[in-house]
Design a protein around this motif. Structure first.
Motif, PDB file in Angstrom:
ATOM      1  N   TYR A 105     -12.416  67.932  28.445  1.00 30.25           N
ATOM      2  CA  TYR A 105     -10.851  68.524  28.287  1.00 30.25           C
ATOM      3  C   TYR A 105     -10.477  68.974  29.420  1.00 30.25           C
ATOM      4  O   TYR A 105      -9.431  68.679  29.864  1.00 30.25           O
ATOM      5  CB  TYR A 105     -10.996  69.314  27.053  1.00 30.25           C
ATOM      6  CG  TYR A 105     -10.824  68.478  25.754  1.00 30.25           C
ATOM      7  CD1 TYR A 105      -9.596  67.794  25.667  1.00 30.25           C
ATOM      8  CD2 TYR A 105     -11.478  68.820  24.745  1.00 30.25           C
ATOM      9  CE1 TYR A 105      -9.645  67.131  24.444  1.00 30.25           C
ATOM     10  CE2 TYR A 105     -11.333  68.207  23.496  1.00 30.25           C
ATOM     11  CZ  TYR A 105     -10.203  67.401  23.276  1.00 30.25           C
ATOM     12  OH  TYR A 105     -10.053  66.700  22.155  1.00 30.25           O
ATOM     13  N   TYR A 121      -9.006  66.961  32.441  1.00 31.24           N
ATOM     14  CA  TYR A 121      -7.450  66.466  32.370  1.00 31.24           C
ATOM     15  C   TYR A 121      -6.349  67.491  32.671  1.00 31.24           C
ATOM     16  O   TYR A 121      -5.397  66.982  32.902  1.00 31.24           O
ATOM     17  CB  TYR A 121      -7.314  66.000  31.021  1.00 31.24           C
ATOM     18  CG  TYR A 121      -8.136  64.882  30.462  1.00 31.24           C
ATOM     19  CD1 TYR A 121      -7.409  63.517  30.553  1.00 31.24           C
ATOM     20  CD2 TYR A 121      -9.424  64.722  29.982  1.00 31.24           C
ATOM     21  CE1 TYR A 121      -7.921  62.584  30.090  1.00 31.24           C
ATOM     22  CE2 TYR A 121     -10.065  63.565  29.483  1.00 31.24           C
ATOM     23  CZ  TYR A 121      -9.497  62.463  29.746  1.00 31.24           C
ATOM     24  OH  TYR A 121      -9.816  61.571  29.430  1.00 31.24           O
ATOM     25  N   ASN A 128      -2.066  66.719  37.598  1.00 31.31           N
ATOM     26  CA  ASN A 128      -2.203  66.678  35.974  1.00 31.31           C
ATOM     27  C   ASN A 128      -1.390  68.343  35.674  1.00 31.31           C
ATOM     28  O   ASN A 128      -1.610  68.956  34.708  1.00 31.31           O
ATOM     29  CB  ASN A 128      -3.466  67.046  35.695  1.00 31.31           C
ATOM     30  CG  ASN A 128      -4.165  65.604  35.967  1.00 31.31           C
ATOM     31  OD1 ASN A 128      -3.870  64.770  35.354  1.00 31.31           O
ATOM     32  ND2 ASN A 128      -5.376  65.745  36.186  1.00 31.31           N
ATOM     33  N   VAL A 150       0.484  68.333  32.537  1.00 28.35           N
ATOM     34  CA  VAL A 150      -0.149  67.801  31.462  1.00 28.35           C
ATOM     35  C   VAL A 150      -0.026  69.049  30.112  1.00 28.35           C
ATOM     36  O   VAL A 150      -0.838  70.279  30.590  1.00 28.35           O
ATOM     37  CB  VAL A 150      -1.615  67.414  31.569  1.00 28.35           C
ATOM     38  CG1 VAL A 150      -2.372  67.268  30.087  1.00 28.35           C
ATOM     39  CG2 VAL A 150      -1.611  66.221  32.302  1.00 28.35           C
ATOM     40  N   VAL A 181      -4.020  67.270  25.276  1.00 26.18           N
ATOM     41  CA  VAL A 181      -4.946  66.071  25.436  1.00 26.18           C
ATOM     42  C   VAL A 181      -5.593  66.148  23.941  1.00 26.18           C
ATOM     43  O   VAL A 181      -6.188  67.122  23.639  1.00 26.18           O
ATOM     44  CB  VAL A 181      -5.943  66.212  26.549  1.00 26.18           C
ATOM     45  CG1 VAL A 181      -6.930  64.916  26.666  1.00 26.18           C
ATOM     46  CG2 VAL A 181      -5.364  66.532  27.703  1.00 26.18           C
ATOM     47  N   THR A 182      -5.663  65.125  23.386  1.00 28.70           N
ATOM     48  CA  THR A 182      -6.433  64.915  22.210  1.00 28.70           C
ATOM     49  C   THR A 182      -7.603  63.978  22.430  1.00 28.70           C
ATOM     50  O   THR A 182      -7.422  63.048  23.078  1.00 28.70           O
ATOM     51  CB  THR A 182      -5.495  64.478  21.295  1.00 28.70           C
ATOM     52  OG1 THR A 182      -5.948  64.467  20.016  1.00 28.70           O
ATOM     53  CG2 THR A 182      -5.247  62.955  21.376  1.00 28.70           C
ATOM     54  N   SER A 224      -0.067  55.650  25.048  1.00 25.78           N
ATOM     55  CA  SER A 224      -0.388  56.140  26.408  1.00 25.78           C
ATOM     56  C   SER A 224      -0.158  55.203  27.757  1.00 25.78           C
ATOM     57  O   SER A 224       0.205  55.534  28.730  1.00 25.78           O
ATOM     58  CB  SER A 224      -1.792  56.429  26.400  1.00 25.78           C
ATOM     59  OG  SER A 224      -2.329  57.576  25.370  1.00 25.78           O
ATOM     60  N   THR A 233      -7.707  69.233  19.480  1.00 25.44           N
ATOM     61  CA  THR A 233      -6.485  69.019  20.666  1.00 25.44           C
ATOM     62  C   THR A 233      -6.723  70.058  21.647  1.00 25.44           C
ATOM     63  O   THR A 233      -6.708  71.170  21.032  1.00 25.44           O
ATOM     64  CB  THR A 233      -5.209  68.650  20.222  1.00 25.44           C
ATOM     65  OG1 THR A 233      -5.185  67.474  19.246  1.00 25.44           O
ATOM     66  CG2 THR A 233      -4.455  68.383  21.517  1.00 25.44           C
ATOM     67  N   THR A 262       1.651  64.352  27.404  1.00 25.84           N
ATOM     68  CA  THR A 262       0.468  64.199  26.432  1.00 25.84           C
ATOM     69  C   THR A 262      -0.362  63.024  26.486  1.00 25.84           C
ATOM     70  O   THR A 262       0.261  61.952  26.741  1.00 25.84           O
ATOM     71  CB  THR A 262       1.292  64.150  24.975  1.00 25.84           C
ATOM     72  OG1 THR A 262       1.993  62.859  24.842  1.00 25.84           O
ATOM     73  CG2 THR A 262       2.204  65.221  24.506  1.00 25.84           C
ATOM     74  N   LYS A 263      -1.434  63.411  26.585  1.00 25.53           N
ATOM     75  CA  LYS A 263      -2.587  62.409  26.797  1.00 25.53           C
ATOM     76  C   LYS A 263      -3.565  62.317  25.618  1.00 25.53           C
ATOM     77  O   LYS A 263      -4.330  63.051  24.744  1.00 25.53           O
ATOM     78  CB  LYS A 263      -3.269  62.858  28.046  1.00 25.53           C
ATOM     79  CG  LYS A 263      -2.593  62.568  29.354  1.00 25.53           C
ATOM     80  CD  LYS A 263      -3.508  62.733  30.566  1.00 25.53           C
ATOM     81  CE  LYS A 263      -2.703  62.543  31.815  1.00 25.53           C
ATOM     82  NZ  LYS A 263      -3.464  62.700  33.101  1.00 25.53           N
ATOM     83  N   ALA A 275      -7.641  61.121  25.232  1.00 31.03           N
ATOM     84  CA  ALA A 275      -9.018  60.889  25.843  1.00 31.03           C
ATOM     85  C   ALA A 275     -10.088  60.336  24.954  1.00 31.03           C
ATOM     86  O   ALA A 275     -10.771  60.804  24.321  1.00 31.03           O
ATOM     87  CB  ALA A 275      -9.336  62.465  26.181  1.00 31.03           C
TER      88      ALA A 275
END
Length: 365
Positions: free
Chosen positions: A97, A100, A106, A109, A112-113, A145, A159, A194-195, A197
């Motif tokens: 995590y 990211y 980044n 950002v 990240v989920t 994404s 998340t 929002t990302k 992963a």
């Protein structure tokens, strides 16, 4: 971790988070959200073994979003992982995590989920959700994404967020049925990225019977519709800011519209059958059923292809042996989602246009 009546799995989850994560510099904040069972006493017992475990007790159940916002206020770190009390992230989750959020590219950002997986694989209902999470949930997040560089919804079970981003958007909305969907929209509205992963896997407990699955999907459907309707104003008053995310908005709008179209066409089909039978138009009845069966077979075949490719692509195909459940999911279990959306739509409209959603929450099991 927001916890409400988590007697069954709390000790296992906390012990796992303390002992099995391949990371050093982290703390665990447990917010007991007005539990009526022995959740608080279990947490206090475990705290005697771990110095980095902190407990916040809320006397009255005020909802998951409220509990998470309290935890944010007490958190020392710059990155915050929201982890449900029945969810186990993979041992390397924190290491992955954090990557990211590092580097110049980044800096924006916000969250990240990870990639959802099923922990309890005891019957066909829970196993079917492996298919659903892999092909439907994971597939949608990958597509969104790729197209918009954002997602419609985080996975509330696991998340990681940038604390500055949470503060910037005002924290989690406490008047929404699903805080994870609303926070993702708030973030990309405020230019946070929002990302998704797919390389970070977390396993969660899922409903194992239709009753509990129905309860869970009612909350999901209502929350998703609330967010969609409440963001109409944002989309059309700030078209420049939201232009990049219009494909996500349009995708969800089509999804909701499709459910109503399914209901309308089903009603037309029923009344047409009644009319043909009552007027003895059996030839027309035959052709009606033939055309419908052809369309159903095409849809069924396309659904199987989608599930097959998704299972093959996700995690190098390790879930491919669950493909045999696909016909059950396509034929029956997926209907829970459109049914719950139709049922919750009036309440979601009321909330989106000025009403209040239920703030309290509890486990769907």
């Amino acid at each position: 971790m927001a916890a409400h009546n988590e007697h069954d799995g709390l000790e296992r989850t906390l012990s796992y988070l303390e002992e099995d994560l391949n990371y050093i510099n982290y703390e665990i904040i447990l917010v007991d959200d007005g539990s009526k069972d022995d959740t608080l006493s279990i947490a206090k017992k475990i705290r005697t073994r771990y110095s980095n475990l902190r407990i916040i007790h809320v006397e009255r159940n005020a909802g998951k979003a409220h509990a998470l916002n309290l935890g944010i206020g007490f958190a020392k770190g710059n990155l915050i992982l929201s982890n449900d009390a029945d969810t186990l992230p993979e041992p390397d989750a924190l290491l992955k995590y954090v990557q990211y959020f590092l580097g110049r590219n980044n800096r924006n950002v916000g969250g990240v989920t990870g990639n959802m997986d099923v922990l309890n694989r005891n019957n066909i209902i829970s196993k079917s959700q492996i298919i659903e999470f892999t092909s439907i949930v994971g597939g949608i997040k990958r597509t969104q994404s790729s197209v918009a560089n954002n997602m419609y919804a985080f996975s509330g079970a696991n998340t990681m967020y940038r604390k500055d981003a949470l503060i910037d958007v005002g924290g989690f909305r406490q008047n929404r049925a699903t805080e994870d969907i609303s926070i993702s929209w708030d973030m990309f509205y405020h230019s946070w990225q929002t990302k998704f992963a797919p390389n970070i896997v977390f396993r969660m407990l899922v409903p194992e019977n239709i009753k509990n699955l129905y309860r869970q999907r009612k909350r999901w459907s209502q929350g998703g519709t609330e967010v969609l309707l409440s963001n109409f104003k944002r989309m059309f008053l700030s078209p420049i800011n939201m232009l990049q995310n219009f494909p996500i908005f349009f995708d969800e709008l089509l999804s909701v519209s499709w459910n109503f179209l399914l209901f309308i066409t089903s009603a037309i089909m029923v009344f047409t059958n009644i009319y043909f039978i009552s007027t003895c138009q059996f030839t027309n009845l035959f052709w009606l059923w033939l055309c419908n069966m052809v369309l159903v077979c095409i849809e069924f075949f396309m659904g199987l292809l989608q599930l097959l490719f998704s299972l093959h692509y996700d995690q190098h195909g390790i879930k491919m042996h669950y493909f045999w459940i696909s016909p059950v999911y396509i034929s029956f279990l997926w209907l829970v989602n459109p049914i719950t959306l139709l049922i919750t739509f009036p309440k979601a409209c009321k909330v989106a246009f000025g009403g209040q959603s239920a703030g309290t929450w509890k486990s769907p099991r």
